[in-house]
Write an enzyme that holds these catalytic residues in place. Structure first.
Site, PDB file in Angstrom:
ATOM      1  N   SER A  93       1.079   2.298  -1.259  1.00 60.05           N
ATOM      2  CA  SER A  93       1.954   2.409  -2.426  1.00 60.05           C
ATOM      3  C   SER A  93       2.125   1.043  -3.076  1.00 60.05           C
ATOM      4  O   SER A  93       1.962   0.006  -2.426  1.00 60.05           O
ATOM      5  CB  SER A  93       3.330   2.957  -2.027  1.00 60.05           C
ATOM      6  OG  SER A  93       4.242   2.889  -3.108  1.00 60.05           O
ATOM      7  N   HIS A  94       2.474   1.062  -4.354  1.00 61.37           N
ATOM      8  CA  HIS A  94       2.787  -0.182  -5.054  1.00 61.37           C
ATOM      9  C   HIS A  94       4.120  -0.771  -4.607  1.00 61.37           C
ATOM     10  O   HIS A  94       4.423  -1.918  -4.921  1.00 61.37           O
ATOM     11  CB  HIS A  94       2.825   0.064  -6.568  1.00 61.37           C
ATOM     12  CG  HIS A  94       1.463   0.191  -7.187  1.00 61.37           C
ATOM     13  ND1 HIS A  94       0.601   1.219  -6.881  1.00 61.37           N
ATOM     14  CD2 HIS A  94       0.818  -0.597  -8.093  1.00 61.37           C
ATOM     15  CE1 HIS A  94      -0.512   1.069  -7.573  1.00 61.37           C
ATOM     16  NE2 HIS A  94      -0.411  -0.029  -8.306  1.00 61.37           N
ATOM     17  N   SER A  95       4.894   0.037  -3.910  1.00 57.89           N
ATOM     18  CA  SER A  95       6.225  -0.389  -3.481  1.00 57.89           C
ATOM     19  C   SER A  95       6.323  -0.391  -1.965  1.00 57.89           C
ATOM     20  O   SER A  95       5.968   0.598  -1.310  1.00 57.89           O
ATOM     21  CB  SER A  95       7.290   0.550  -4.060  1.00 57.89           C
ATOM     22  OG  SER A  95       8.532   0.374  -3.426  1.00 57.89           O
TER      23      SER A  95
END
Length: 228
Positions: free
Chosen positions: A9-11
């Site tokens: 994930s980007h987070s």
């Protein structure tokens, strides 16, 4: 050993949250987060993805789930540099739903391709069937089918953890099992039914171990699907 999962994930928080959720359904599966950039910012990191794949691989392979397109690109790059790319699959699936479905399949001992299929099963055929459960849907059983029809009494019906327990039970026998007309071994299809407390669930099983499968599901229902 089981198939492992890498969550890209980007987070950082999203990746860790998906791991936490999926691990509730599959405590013995290696599920590893690869969220954010190297400094913890928003984005993806080749090194983190590569490390997560390596950590998740017990020898049976790894299924990678991604949130956005660039995460897929990072995962594909990691696959290109992998020593055993044949043991890695990138699932074309929604991150949360796919991860939970894949984790449940892996927990049940499914192989690499089966775990990928479980993750991707929500993309086709997961829409609520007609007529809906609990509204008088009646399906004539196939010849020789074992049938169980009951009213769900557990607090949350067939949602999340209870559905995961059902999927494991349905997948543990040499039998084809359905609940209200959908494949009971597919977590996403079971969840799509939206079977709440008080709804009628009709289980049908065919195959060499149909009776055993229905008996296991009956026992699970009597226990409240883990909520008793």
């Amino acid at each position: 050993m089981t198939v492992g999962l890498a969550i890209v994930s980007h987070s950082v928080r999203i990746a860790e949250g998906v791991v936490e959720l999926a691990a509730q359904m599959a405590p013995s599966v290696a599920i590893v987060a690869a969220g954010g950039t190297d400094d913890g910012g928003l984005g993806t990191s080749f090194d983190r993805v590569q490390a997560a794949i390596a950590e998740a691989d017990s020898g049976d392979g790894v299924v990678v789930l991604c949130d956005l397109g660039s995460a897929v690109l990072t995962a594909q790059t990691a696959l290109d540099f992998a020593e055993a790319p044949e043991r890695i699959r990138i699932a074309d699936a929604p991150l949360v739903e796919g991860a939970v479905a894949a984790a449940v399949a892996a927990e049940g001992g499914a192989g690499l391709e089966q775990v990928v299929a479980a993750a991707e099963s929500g993309l086709q055929g997961a829409a609520r069937p007609e007529p809906t459960a609990g509204e008088g849907a009646v399906v004539e059983p196939e010849d020789g089918a074992a049938v169980l029809e009951l009213e769900l009494e557990n607090e949350h019906g067939l949602h999340a953890r209870p559905a995961a327990l059902l999927v494991r039970a349905a997948s543990g026998f040499e039998a084809e099992v359905t609940v209200n007309g959908v494949d009971a071994s597919s977590l996403l299809r079971v969840l799509a039914l939206g079977l709440d407390r008080g709804a009628t669930a009709r289980f049908e099983a065919t195959g060499p171990q149909a009776d055993e499968a229905i008996a296991a599901i009956r026992e699970l229902a009597e226990s409240g699907f883990g909520e008793g």
